[in-house]
Design an enzyme around this catalytic site. Sequence first.
Site, PDB file in Angstrom:
ATOM      1  N   GLN A   1      44.495 -12.400-112.203  1.00  0.00           N
ATOM      2  CA  GLN A   1      43.629 -13.415-112.632  1.00  0.00           C
ATOM      3  C   GLN A   1      43.697 -14.893-111.857  1.00  0.00           C
ATOM      4  O   GLN A   1      44.443 -15.695-112.049  1.00  0.00           O
ATOM      5  CB  GLN A   1      44.294 -13.819-114.304  1.00  0.00           C
ATOM      6  CG  GLN A   1      43.399 -14.805-114.973  1.00  0.00           C
ATOM      7  CD  GLN A   1      43.640 -15.089-116.346  1.00  0.00           C
ATOM      8  OE1 GLN A   1      44.492 -14.250-117.002  1.00  0.00           O
ATOM      9  NE2 GLN A   1      43.051 -15.801-117.008  1.00  0.00           N
ATOM     10  N   PHE A   2      42.545 -14.739-111.265  1.00  0.00           N
ATOM     11  CA  PHE A   2      42.549 -15.982-110.038  1.00  0.00           C
ATOM     12  C   PHE A   2      42.284 -17.306-110.837  1.00  0.00           C
ATOM     13  O   PHE A   2      42.814 -18.376-110.175  1.00  0.00           O
ATOM     14  CB  PHE A   2      41.334 -15.738-109.190  1.00  0.00           C
ATOM     15  CG  PHE A   2      40.099 -15.928-109.660  1.00  0.00           C
ATOM     16  CD1 PHE A   2      39.409 -17.168-109.606  1.00  0.00           C
ATOM     17  CD2 PHE A   2      39.115 -14.946-110.405  1.00  0.00           C
ATOM     18  CE1 PHE A   2      38.183 -17.565-110.123  1.00  0.00           C
ATOM     19  CE2 PHE A   2      37.967 -15.038-110.777  1.00  0.00           C
ATOM     20  CZ  PHE A   2      37.518 -16.239-110.812  1.00  0.00           C
ATOM     21  N   THR A   3      41.696 -17.234-112.172  1.00  0.00           N
ATOM     22  CA  THR A   3      41.750 -18.495-112.697  1.00  0.00           C
ATOM     23  C   THR A   3      42.808 -19.262-113.223  1.00  0.00           C
ATOM     24  O   THR A   3      42.729 -20.356-113.415  1.00  0.00           O
ATOM     25  CB  THR A   3      40.783 -18.321-114.252  1.00  0.00           C
ATOM     26  OG1 THR A   3      41.763 -17.326-114.907  1.00  0.00           O
ATOM     27  CG2 THR A   3      39.532 -17.637-114.006  1.00  0.00           C
TER      28      THR A   3
END
Length: 149
Positions: A78-80
């Site tokens: 999850q790059f967020t």
Amino acid sequence: MRAVVQRVNHASVTVEGVVVGRIDRGICVLVGIGRGDEEADATALADKVVGLRIFEDDTQKMNLAVLEVGGALLAISQFTLLGDVRKGKRPSFSAALEPTRARALFEHFCAECRVRGVRVETGRFRAHMQVALENDGPVTILIDSKRAF
């Protein structure tokens, strides 16, 4: 690397209507990989996550790790988690590592968890996913390999 670790009764991840990963009791780990992260970060994060004592023993004290309760791990890239909202309201993701290298480090993290004996299920890298879970407790822990918090 950053991780949001949640103790769960069960969790699953679905891509395009198909369940691609599912666990019962264990931990759901959202993993964000940033610029400057290396294999050493993935290894250290795996060691911390697998050893995290967030399950209750017979005295109701959080004293047991996922392996000790026969649990599994659901890992979701999850790059967020690297989103920065210090300037305005729209997140900047410039701190996130580029996808090719991020995938390799995510896979290294998962492999290191497996080496430590945990069954690992995953989502699908760079796919739009639906993650469903039942947080037990709730217990949610934040970890950063650079010890930013």
